[in-house]
Structure formats: structure tokens, C-alpha cells
Write an enzyme that holds these catalytic residues in place. Structure first.
Site, PDB file in Angstrom:
ATOM      1  N   LYS A   1      72.633  16.371  62.765  1.00 64.08           N
ATOM      2  CA  LYS A   1      74.038  16.161  63.173  1.00 64.08           C
ATOM      3  C   LYS A   1      74.754  17.502  63.474  1.00 64.08           C
ATOM      4  CE  LYS A   1      75.473  14.244  59.454  1.00 64.08           C
ATOM      5  NZ  LYS A   1      74.198  14.288  58.577  1.00 64.08           N
TER       6      LYS A   1
ATOM      7  N   ARG B   1      65.337  24.558  57.295  1.00 66.93           N
ATOM      8  CA  ARG B   1      66.806  24.998  57.854  1.00 66.93           C
ATOM      9  C   ARG B   1      67.426  26.081  57.268  1.00 66.93           C
ATOM     10  NH1 ARG B   1      71.424  20.553  57.668  1.00 66.93           N
ATOM     11  NH2 ARG B   1      71.687  20.753  55.195  1.00 66.93           N
TER      12      ARG B   1
ATOM     13  N   ARG C   1      70.301  26.736  52.302  1.00 70.48           N
ATOM     14  CA  ARG C   1      71.176  26.172  51.491  1.00 70.48           C
ATOM     15  C   ARG C   1      70.868  25.888  50.161  1.00 70.48           C
ATOM     16  NH1 ARG C   1      74.291  21.476  54.810  1.00 70.48           N
ATOM     17  NH2 ARG C   1      74.129  20.642  53.083  1.00 70.48           N
TER      18      ARG C   1
ATOM     19  N   ARG D   1      82.124   9.767  54.867  1.00 69.82           N
ATOM     20  CA  ARG D   1      80.683   9.247  54.062  1.00 69.82           C
ATOM     21  C   ARG D   1      81.008   8.114  53.185  1.00 69.82           C
ATOM     22  NH1 ARG D   1      78.619  14.747  54.253  1.00 69.82           N
ATOM     23  NH2 ARG D   1      76.532  14.800  53.330  1.00 69.82           N
TER      24      ARG D   1
ATOM     25  N   ARG E   1      70.661  13.700  47.669  1.00 71.79           N
ATOM     26  CA  ARG E   1      71.293  13.381  48.562  1.00 71.79           C
ATOM     27  C   ARG E   1      71.203  12.526  49.432  1.00 71.79           C
ATOM     28  NH1 ARG E   1      70.818  19.066  51.308  1.00 71.79           N
ATOM     29  NH2 ARG E   1      72.282  18.179  52.777  1.00 71.79           N
TER      30      ARG E   1
HETATM   31  P1  AMP Z   1      76.600  18.296  54.191  1.00 72.10           P
HETATM   32  O1  AMP Z   1      76.669  19.703  54.726  1.00 72.10           O
HETATM   33  O2  AMP Z   1      77.407  17.302  55.279  1.00 72.10           O
HETATM   34  O3  AMP Z   1      75.064  18.009  53.964  1.00 72.10           O
HETATM   35  O4  AMP Z   1      77.659  18.322  52.818  1.00 72.10           O
HETATM   36  C1  AMP Z   1      77.145  19.128  51.741  1.00 72.10           C
HETATM   37  C2  AMP Z   1      77.645  18.643  50.297  1.00 72.10           C
HETATM   38  O5  AMP Z   1      79.032  18.426  50.623  1.00 72.10           O
HETATM   39  C3  AMP Z   1      77.308  17.054  50.371  1.00 72.10           C
HETATM   40  O6  AMP Z   1      76.100  16.823  49.607  1.00 72.10           O
HETATM   41  C4  AMP Z   1      78.597  16.630  49.293  1.00 72.10           C
HETATM   42  O7  AMP Z   1      78.536  17.092  47.904  1.00 72.10           O
HETATM   43  C5  AMP Z   1      79.806  17.191  50.053  1.00 72.10           C
HETATM   44  N1  AMP Z   1      80.389  16.641  51.064  1.00 72.10           N
HETATM   45  C6  AMP Z   1      80.491  16.751  52.491  1.00 72.10           C
HETATM   46  N2  AMP Z   1      81.109  16.076  52.934  1.00 72.10           N
HETATM   47  C7  AMP Z   1      81.583  15.123  52.098  1.00 72.10           C
HETATM   48  C8  AMP Z   1      82.318  13.876  52.116  1.00 72.10           C
HETATM   49  N3  AMP Z   1      82.649  13.489  53.419  1.00 72.10           N
HETATM   50  N4  AMP Z   1      82.526  13.123  51.093  1.00 72.10           N
HETATM   51  C9  AMP Z   1      82.101  13.634  49.758  1.00 72.10           C
HETATM   52  N5  AMP Z   1      81.499  14.813  49.771  1.00 72.10           N
HETATM   53  C10 AMP Z   1      81.025  15.559  50.876  1.00 72.10           C
END
Ligand code: AMP
Length: 224
Positions: free
Chosen positions: A13, A127, A160, A88, A171
Site C-alpha cells: 500500500k 523492507r 522498522r 482499520r 499484525r
Molecule cells: P502501518 O505502518 O500502517 O503498518 O502501521 C503500523 C502500526 O501503527 C500498526 O501496527 C498499529 O499499531 C498502528 N496503526 C496504524 N494505523 C492505525 C489505525 N488506523 N488504527 C490503529 N492503529 C494503527
């Protein structure tokens, strides 16, 4: 154009959002990036969010919703945005609908990125992210020219912390449990488009751009 990218972690994404943002000149808004920035700076929000992010859990809705609300109200979002990683949960999706309604807008498209579990693990373990400008790389699929450094700004490339295998599995579990419901929600709204994201990056970008352009043409014709 107001767009959401929906899909499991590692579905590509972020990479696609960067490409489409450049082509269509609308900002790429990643809830994950906004939260990581807050953690890095050490704001109150960041201190609260850190615990959840490190465990691969979702940050409580209220924290994320506030961050996204502030971001969407900025001037550069007047002509649209690409949301990556938000919403989410169903309640986040409903808050987003309400937020946009208040602004006299609505979502145009939601792209659902479908990808196999094997690809996800391969993608996430390789990544790398630029610590300065946030550009995405992959050690095999999208390597930087100079190992460990960003081609765009020369910043250091980092992995990360939550891309470690144990956290990735958590996740994915959380995605299945809390985010998959959104697919049905947006399908019912008639704005969901499926993207087969095991294909090559350029092929996926073209598919997304074609879908956006087709919708823009339809909107234009409807106005005539
Ligand atoms: P991402 O970079 O989108 O994979 O997000 C990394 C982490 O940030 C996730 O595993 C969650 O802990 C938190 N996170 C990101 N977006 C959200 C969301 N919309 N709702 C809740 N937690 C989020």
C-alpha cells in the site's frame, strides 16, 4: 479524489500510495507514519501509541482518529488524499464517513490489496525505510543504488522494529480480526476495487491509475 488503500501489512500500500500521490498530486497520508513520527518526537500521543505499535496491536481509535482529523483538515488535502492504513476498524470507517460528510465530501474509491501470506513475510522482512524522507525500499525488489542509503535524499535506510517476524504474525492476526470487516462495508457502499498485489509494482500502479481515470471520466461526463 479521496481514496483509501486497504489491505494487510506488507501488501504494498505504501509503495503504491507514493506512486499515485506523485502522479495525481494529492498527499499520501499514512496513519502508521504519522504515529511513528509522534513516537519519534515523543509527543503525548506518541508515548501512548508506542506500546501498541511495538506489540503489533492497533492503537486505540480515538488517538488515530484525532491525528487523521488534523491531517485531513490541512490545505493540501482540499483536492483529495490517499489514506494508507486508515481506517482499520469499522468504527474508524464510520468516523471518516462522518468527517467527510461534514466537509461536504465523500470517499471516491477504496482499493483492496489482496496478497498471499508468503509474499507478505518476504516483503516485510526485506523492507527498508528512509529515516529522513520516508521513501520505501526493498533489499531485493526495490534496492537503493547505494546500499543502506536513500536514493532521493541520502538518508539512512532502516528496518522498522515491527517488521520482525513475531510482530508481523501478530499484525496479520489483528488485520484478520479487526480490519477484514471493512472489505464488506466498502463493497456494500459500491466503492471497493480489488487489486491483485502479487503483480509487478508498475503493473499495479497502472491498474490503480486506470481505475481512477475511468472514475474521473464518468464524473466529468455526468457533469456535462
Ligand atoms: P502501518 O505502518 O500502517 O503498518 O502501521 C503500523 C502500526 O501503527 C500498526 O501496527 C498499529 O499499531 C498502528 N496503526 C496504524 N494505523 C492505525 C489505525 N488506523 N488504527 C490503529 N492503529 C494503527
Amino acid at each position: 479524489m479521496r481514496i483509501v488503500f486497504l489491505g494487510p501489512p506488507g501488501a504494498g500500500k505504501g509503495t503504491q500510495a507514493q506512486n499515485i500521490s506523485k502522479e495525481k498530486k494529492v498527499p499520501h497520508i499514512s496513519s502508521g507514519n504519522l504515529l511513528r513520527e509522534a513516537v519519534e518526537i515523543g509527543t503525548d500521543t506518541g508515548i501512548k501509541a508506542r506500546y501498541y505499535i511495538e506489540k503489533g496491536l492497533l492503537v486505540p481509535d480515538q488517538i488515530v482518529v484525532d491525528i487523521i482529523k488534523d491531517r485531513i483538515l490541512k490545505n493540501d488535502c482540499t483536492n483529495g488524499f490517499i489514506l494508507d492504513g486508515f481506517p482499520r476498524t469499522l468504527s474508524q470507517a464510520k468516523v471518516l464517513d462522518e468527517m467527510l460528510k461534514e466537509l461536504g465530501n465523500k470517499l471516491d474509491l477504496v482499493f483492496h490489496f489482496a496478497v498471499s501470506k508468503e509474499s507478505i513475510v518476504l516483503r516485510l522482512s526485506g523492507r527498508r525505510i528512509c529515516g529522513s524522507c520516508g521513501s520505501n525500499y526493498h533489499v531485493t525488489y526495490v534496492p537503493s543504488t547505494r546500499d543502506g542509503f536513500c536514493d532521493k535524499c541520502g538518508g539512512f535506510l532502516n528496518q522498522r522494529a515491527d517488521d520482525k517476524p513475531e510482530t508481523v504474525l501478530e499484525r496479520l492476526r489483528v488485520y484478520r480480526e479487526q480490519t477484514e470487516d471493512l472489505i464488506a462495508y466498502y463493497r456494500k457502499n459500491g466503492i471497493l476495487k480489488e487489486i491483485q498485489s502479487d503483480a509487478r509494482i508498475e503493473v499495479i500502479t497502472k491498474n490503480i491509475l486506470d481505475t481512477i481515470d475511468t472514475l474521473s471520466e464518468k464524473k466529468y461526463l455526468a457533469l456535462e
